[in-house]
Design a protein around this motif. Structure first.
Motif, short mmCIF file in Angstrom:
data_model
loop_
_atom_site.label_atom_id
_atom_site.label_comp_id
_atom_site.label_asym_id
_atom_site.label_seq_id
_atom_site.Cartn_x
_atom_site.Cartn_y
_atom_site.Cartn_z
N ASN A 114 0.74 -1.15 -0.10
CA ASN A 114 -0.11 0.12 0.00
C ASN A 114 1.11 1.10 0.13
O ASN A 114 1.43 1.61 1.07
CB ASN A 114 -0.88 -0.02 1.43
CG ASN A 114 -1.74 1.20 1.19
OD1 ASN A 114 -1.72 2.05 0.64
ND2 ASN A 114 -3.16 0.91 1.85
N MET A 115 0.78 2.04 -1.21
CA MET A 115 1.81 3.22 -1.48
C MET A 115 1.38 4.26 -0.59
O MET A 115 2.23 5.21 -0.25
CB MET A 115 1.91 3.29 -2.69
CG MET A 115 2.71 2.44 -3.63
SD MET A 115 4.10 1.77 -3.08
CE MET A 115 5.10 1.32 -4.47
N LEU A 116 0.25 4.24 0.04
CA LEU A 116 -0.22 5.31 1.03
C LEU A 116 0.16 5.26 2.40
O LEU A 116 0.47 6.17 2.84
CB LEU A 116 -1.65 5.65 0.95
CG LEU A 116 -2.16 5.95 -0.57
CD1 LEU A 116 -3.76 6.01 -0.61
CD2 LEU A 116 -1.75 7.47 -0.87
N SER A 143 -2.40 9.06 -8.03
CA SER A 143 -3.77 8.81 -8.39
C SER A 143 -4.53 9.62 -7.68
O SER A 143 -4.35 9.89 -6.55
CB SER A 143 -3.90 7.19 -8.37
OG SER A 143 -5.10 6.87 -8.59
N SER A 144 -5.88 9.69 -8.09
CA SER A 144 -7.02 10.40 -7.34
C SER A 144 -7.84 9.35 -6.62
O SER A 144 -8.84 9.52 -6.05
CB SER A 144 -7.84 11.16 -8.41
OG SER A 144 -8.33 10.26 -9.27
N ASN A 145 -7.52 7.99 -6.61
CA ASN A 145 -8.19 6.89 -6.28
C ASN A 145 -7.28 6.32 -5.28
O ASN A 145 -6.14 5.83 -5.74
CB ASN A 145 -8.73 5.98 -7.52
CG ASN A 145 -9.49 5.01 -7.08
OD1 ASN A 145 -9.78 5.01 -5.65
ND2 ASN A 145 -10.10 4.30 -7.89
N ARG A 146 -7.98 5.86 -4.09
CA ARG A 146 -6.90 5.10 -3.08
C ARG A 146 -6.66 3.61 -3.58
O ARG A 146 -5.69 3.38 -3.11
CB ARG A 146 -7.82 5.08 -1.64
CG ARG A 146 -7.42 6.45 -0.70
CD ARG A 146 -8.36 6.22 0.40
NE ARG A 146 -7.99 7.67 1.14
CZ ARG A 146 -7.18 7.76 1.88
NH1 ARG A 146 -6.24 6.64 2.33
NH2 ARG A 146 -6.97 8.98 2.76
N ASP A 147 -7.84 3.12 -4.16
CA ASP A 147 -7.45 1.54 -4.51
C ASP A 147 -6.32 1.59 -5.33
O ASP A 147 -5.55 0.59 -5.40
CB ASP A 147 -8.70 1.09 -5.48
CG ASP A 147 -9.85 1.10 -4.11
OD1 ASP A 147 -9.69 1.14 -3.06
OD2 ASP A 147 -11.15 1.03 -4.49
#
Lengths: 189, 342
Positions: A114-116, A143-147
């Motif tokens: 998980n890069m976040l 990305s604008s999306n967490r997934d």
């Protein structure tokens, strides 16, 4: 007193030269004109990129060996070492005929970072006994999306014949360090 | 002969108008660049080489924006406000001498639209109409912030006009004329008025800042207190007109400062090397614009150096310092004339 820079405020009367503002204004004008001719700190980013450190810790790579087989054995040491708990994996057993794909009998069927969550500390790299995971000087695409920020093997695994250069991180000292898992600093009590 | 005269005047009017608008447009670009450079940034650099097409992009943006006229506003006055601001801004350019006359086929063509013998009074008259543009716009918006901004603007401009006028009186005492053409011609060589009237110049330039609503006197539109000031309710090209008028005013103010105090188109020592009046005239235009550009830069330089005054400080400065100071300046000038019999 916490610092030696604090000034005691005095409510003194302003002198004549202070009251007519002009000396202060001219002083200010000199300061701004000095900045006018200064070299600018801005880097015109998309056109010019900043020089990066050779050991920059950016996006991870899952290495393959010289035959193109995955090095990872899904031992889970990286996941254990990870302070941010960003790594998850599912191990699987290698079937006969898959020797070209996987180096050893066990491999990671799913390997996700998980890069976040990742803090790019590089401890996974230190923990890996098989020299399978490395951090590289590539920036993580946003990305604008967490997934989308959960990177699987499709994004992490390097392509055979198009390997990611990690020589700057895999130096002689690092190889020496990795040879013996009973590290010097662990032996000292 | 008469038609030739009309054509020449028409050309002068169009050229001065276009140059004024062009310089004002590129002042917006220069302002952003100067601001950026002073703050160690680069500034606009994407539209064209070095961002040179930025004013055009801004203009197109302004035209394309949706135009909103508030329901509760007085529509006629709402439209009149920015029109008046723009009109008066463009009108002042008429009496500024851009250079000494050009002689073609024995006919002399002064590079000045009209040399009214009361040029200074004309400028003052037109500038004070400019206050109406702001006042009407702020009033017609029917919005508290707009009204407060307009109130501040008109109070400020009226206050500083007095000190400005008084500082000009001292200048008129030494020059003996109200015609800008003659004032510029008198300053040939080293006889720049700023050398005779340093205090008057200081008062005049400060008041010019206040008249143009520029920092440190930009209280009418201070965002931190009044949203946008008098143009809070304006959008699209009407807003553009208000902002544009400010830059035209800045250009005209710079031209007036250069003409009144810095010798206009005159440059010392040039007369020794060049004798042909036509070449001298063309060089005069160059010098004039060099001076104007310097003062436009100075306006911007000041803007990004000095913080805004508080409102009571502004009024204190205008009424209790500048007005007595300019009266003192008149007295000193009178004394000087008496003693040196200049």
């Amino acid at each position: 007193m916490l610092t030696n820079r604090s000034k005691v405020v005095v409510d003194k009367k302003m002198t004549f030269s202070e009251r007519i503002y002009l000396p202060a204004i001219i002083g200010g004008l000199f300061i701004t004109i000095k900045h006018f001719f200064k070299k600018k700190a801005t880097i015109d980013y998309p056109k010019v990129t900043r020089e990066m450190s050779g050991v920059y810790r950016g996006q991870h790579v899952l290495k393959v060996d010289e035959n193109g087989a995955e090095r990872c054995v899904a031992c889970g040491l990286c996941a254990v070492a990870c302070p941010a708990e960003a790594i998850t994996m599912t191990g699987a057993e290698r079937k006969p005929g898959e020797e070209k794909l996987y180096r050893e009998e066990k491999y990671a069927a799913v390997y996700e970072i998980n890069m976040l969550r990742c803090i790019y500390c590089g401890l996974c790299e230190d923990a890996c006994p098989k020299e399978a995971i490395f951090l590289t000087d590539r920036l993580v695409e946003v990305s604008s999306n967490r997934d989308d920020m959960i990177f699987g093997k499709d994004k992490l695994k390097e392509k055979y014949f198009n390997e990611v250069d990690i020589t700057k991180r895999l130096t002689k000292e690092v190889i020496e360090f990795k040879k013996d898992k009973f590290h010097l600093h662990n032996q000292m009590d | 002969m008469v038609s030739g005269f009309i054509i020449y005047k028409a050309i002068m009017v169009v050229v001065v108008f276009l140059i004024g608008l062009g310089i004002a447009a590129y002042s917006t670009y220069a302002e952003r660049k100067v601001a950026a450079f002073i703050q160690d940034r680069i500034g606009p650099n994407n539209a064209g080489p070095y961002g040179l097409l930025q004013p055009i992009a801004d203009g197109v943006k302004m035209f394309m924006k949706e135009e909103i006229i508030p329901d509760v506003s007085n529509k006629f006055l709402f439209i009149l406000g920015p029109s008046l601001a723009m009109l008066t801004a463009c009108m002042t350019g008429a009496v500024i001498p851009w250079s000494s006359p050009i002689v073609i086929n024995g006919v002399s063509y002064p590079l000045q639209i009209t040399d009214v013998n009361i040029g200074i009074l004309y400028i003052f008259g037109v500038v004070s109409i400019g206050v109406y543009g702001i006042m009407i716009g702020g009033w017609a918006s029917n919005n508290k912030y707009s009204l407060l901004g307009a109130l501040r603007a008109s109070a400020q401009m009226i206050s500083y006009e007095i000190a400005m006028g008084l500082s000009i009186i001292a200048l008129v005492m030494t020059t003996g004329t109200l015609s800008l053409g003659e004032i510029a011609a008198q300053q040939a060589g080293w006889h720049w008025n700023v050398l005779y009237q340093p205090l008057g110049f200081l008062i005049f330039i400060t008041c010019a800042f206040a008249e143009c609503n520029r920092t440190p006197f930009d209280l009418p539109e201070c965002e931190t207190e009044l949203v946008g000031g008098y143009h809070t309710e304006y959008s699209s090209m009407k807003l553009g007109f208000y902002l544009f008028a400010e830059y035209v005013n800045m250009f005209i103010s710079s031209a007036i400062i250069a003409t009144l105090y810095f010798g206009g188109y005159n440059m010392p020592l040039v007369g020794r090397f060049v004798t042909d009046p036509n070449i001298l005239s063309i060089l005069g235009v160059v010098f004039m614009f060099a001076k104007v550009f310097f003062f436009i830069f100075f306006f911007m330089w000041i803007r990004w150096t000095i913080p805004r005054f508080r409102y009571d400080q502004l009024m204190h400065l205008g009424w209790r310092i500048f007005i007595p100071l300019s009266i003192l300046n008149i007295l000193l000038t009178g004394l000087g004339i008496l003693v040196f019999n200049k």
